[in-house]
Design a protein around this motif. Structure first.
Motif, PDB file in Angstrom:
ATOM      1  N   LEU A 240       0.807  -1.226   0.000  1.00 57.35           N
ATOM      2  CA  LEU A 240       0.000   0.000   0.000  1.00 57.35           C
ATOM      3  C   LEU A 240       0.835   1.268   0.000  1.00 57.35           C
ATOM      4  O   LEU A 240       0.572   2.199  -0.753  1.00 57.35           O
ATOM      5  N   SER A 241       1.874   1.290   0.837  1.00 62.34           N
ATOM      6  CA  SER A 241       2.652   2.520   0.982  1.00 62.34           C
ATOM      7  C   SER A 241       3.915   2.546   0.120  1.00 62.34           C
ATOM      8  O   SER A 241       4.470   3.607  -0.129  1.00 62.34           O
ATOM      9  N   GLY A 242       4.391   1.367  -0.308  1.00 57.54           N
ATOM     10  CA  GLY A 242       5.645   1.293  -1.050  1.00 57.54           C
ATOM     11  C   GLY A 242       6.865   1.354  -0.141  1.00 57.54           C
ATOM     12  O   GLY A 242       8.001   1.355  -0.606  1.00 57.54           O
ATOM     13  N   GLU A 243       6.640   1.388   1.165  1.00 57.97           N
ATOM     14  CA  GLU A 243       7.739   1.448   2.120  1.00 57.97           C
ATOM     15  C   GLU A 243       8.509   0.133   2.129  1.00 57.97           C
ATOM     16  O   GLU A 243       7.920  -0.949   2.139  1.00 57.97           O
ATOM     17  N   GLU A 244       9.836   0.244   2.124  1.00 59.65           N
ATOM     18  CA  GLU A 244      10.672  -0.956   2.220  1.00 59.65           C
ATOM     19  C   GLU A 244      10.565  -1.524   3.624  1.00 59.65           C
ATOM     20  O   GLU A 244      10.771  -0.823   4.606  1.00 59.65           O
ATOM     21  N   ILE A 245      10.257  -2.800   3.729  1.00 59.77           N
ATOM     22  CA  ILE A 245      10.134  -3.477   5.015  1.00 59.77           C
ATOM     23  C   ILE A 245      11.474  -4.113   5.386  1.00 59.77           C
ATOM     24  O   ILE A 245      11.931  -3.996   6.506  1.00 59.77           O
ATOM     25  N   TRP A 246      12.077  -4.807   4.434  1.00 54.60           N
ATOM     26  CA  TRP A 246      13.403  -5.399   4.644  1.00 54.60           C
ATOM     27  C   TRP A 246      14.053  -5.704   3.310  1.00 54.60           C
ATOM     28  O   TRP A 246      13.392  -5.746   2.281  1.00 54.60           O
ATOM     29  N   ASN A 247      15.385  -5.904   3.336  1.00 56.22           N
ATOM     30  CA  ASN A 247      16.104  -6.401   2.173  1.00 56.22           C
ATOM     31  C   ASN A 247      17.301  -7.201   2.659  1.00 56.22           C
ATOM     32  O   ASN A 247      17.909  -6.853   3.668  1.00 56.22           O
ATOM     33  N   GLU A 248      17.580  -8.290   1.968  1.00 55.11           N
ATOM     34  CA  GLU A 248      18.668  -9.186   2.354  1.00 55.11           C
ATOM     35  C   GLU A 248      19.467  -9.581   1.133  1.00 55.11           C
ATOM     36  O   GLU A 248      18.942  -9.684   0.023  1.00 55.11           O
ATOM     37  N   GLN A 249      20.733  -9.847   1.347  1.00 52.27           N
ATOM     38  CA  GLN A 249      21.659 -10.193   0.275  1.00 52.27           C
ATOM     39  C   GLN A 249      21.649 -11.699  -0.003  1.00 52.27           C
ATOM     40  O   GLN A 249      21.564 -12.498   0.917  1.00 52.27           O
ATOM     41  N   ILE A 250      21.713 -12.054  -1.285  1.00 48.18           N
ATOM     42  CA  ILE A 250      21.914 -13.431  -1.711  1.00 48.18           C
ATOM     43  C   ILE A 250      22.946 -13.418  -2.836  1.00 48.18           C
ATOM     44  O   ILE A 250      23.273 -12.365  -3.380  1.00 48.18           O
ATOM     45  N   TYR A 251      23.455 -14.591  -3.181  1.00 44.84           N
ATOM     46  CA  TYR A 251      24.458 -14.696  -4.240  1.00 44.84           C
ATOM     47  C   TYR A 251      24.039 -15.689  -5.298  1.00 44.84           C
ATOM     48  O   TYR A 251      23.390 -16.681  -5.011  1.00 44.84           O
ATOM     49  N   SER A 252      24.428 -15.392  -6.528  1.00 47.62           N
ATOM     50  CA  SER A 252      24.180 -16.279  -7.653  1.00 47.62           C
ATOM     51  C   SER A 252      25.211 -15.973  -8.723  1.00 47.62           C
ATOM     52  O   SER A 252      25.725 -14.858  -8.792  1.00 47.62           O
TER      53      SER A 252
END
Length: 185
Positions: free
Chosen positions: A25-37
Motif C-alpha cells: 500500500l505505501s511502497g515502504e521498504e520493510i526489509w532487504n537481504e543479500q543473496i548470491y548467484s
C-alpha cells in the motif's frame, strides 16, 4: 501476500543480489537481504504464511527467509553443477526443491532434509522443470524428460510414472484432473 510485495534485484554487476519486501500500500521498504548467484535470477520468490523462498539461480541453491523480518532461516546448496533448477513448492511445513533430476523435501523450520531422491531419468538439458504439489492425493508431480512422475509428499516414495515428453514442463491441476501441455515442435 498479506500486503507485502517481494522481488529480487541485482545489487551490482557481479553475483550479488538482494531480496526486497515492500509494503504493497505505501511502497515502504520493510526489509532487504543479500543473496548470491552466478547468473541472473529468473524465478520469482514464493511465500506462505511464514516463509519466503528464493532460488539462487545457476550453481546456486535455495534461500529461506522469515517473510516478516527478512531473517535468513536456512540455505540449501545445490548438489550438482547443472543449470536445471525448478521453482520450489511449499506445502504445510515442507519445501520441495527440484534440481536437475534430484528432488528433495526440506523442513521449512530447520532446513533439514526430510527426504531426497535421484530420479533415474535422462537428463533434461537447460529446461526449468517445476514440481506440482497435489494436495488431494498428497503427492508431488514432476515432469522429467521422458516421463511424468508422482512421489509421496511425506516419504518421497515413487507412486506412479507415465510416458511424457521433453516439451512438458509445468503440470497444472484442477480438482482431480492433471493437465499437461505438450508442444508439437
Amino acid at each position: 501476500s498479506d500486503g507485502f510485495v517481494y522481488f529480487i534485484k541485482n545489487a551490482s554487476q557481479g553475483s550479488e543480489f538482494r531480496v526486497f519486501a515492500y509494503d504493497a500500500l505505501s511502497g515502504e521498504e520493510i526489509w532487504n537481504e543479500q543473496i548470491y548467484s552466478r547468473s541472473n535470477l529468473t524465478a520469482s520468490p514464493i511465500t506462505d504464511d511464514e516463509n519466503v523462498l528464493v532460488t539462487g539461480g545457476e550453481y546456486g541453491g535455495t534461500y529461506c527467509f522469515n517473510r516478516w523480518t527478512g531473517e535468513q532461516k536456512w540455505y540449501s546448496k545445490r548438489d550438482n553443477t547443472h543449470f536445471e533448477e525448478g521453482i520450489p513448492a511449499m506445502y504445510k511445513n515442507a519445501a520441495y526443491l527440484v534440481e536437475h533430476t534430484n528432488i528433495k523435501s526440506i523442513d521449512l523450520g530447520t532446513g533439514d532434509a526430510n527426504w531426497e531422491i535421484e530420479v533415474n531419468e535422462e537428463e533434461p538439458y537447460l529446461l526449468q522443470r517445476n514440481a506440482l504439489v497435489d494436495t488431494i492425493h498428497q503427492q508431488l508431480i514432476w515432469p522429467g524428460k521422458n516421463n511424468i512422475y508422482a512421489f509421496d509428499l511425506e516419504t518421497g516414495e515413487h507412486k506412479w510414472r507415465r510416458p511424457g515428453s521433453n516439451s512438458i514442463k509445468n503440470p497444472v491441476q484442477f480438482e482431480n484432473l492433471l493437465f499437461l501441455v505438450k508442444s508439437n515442435s
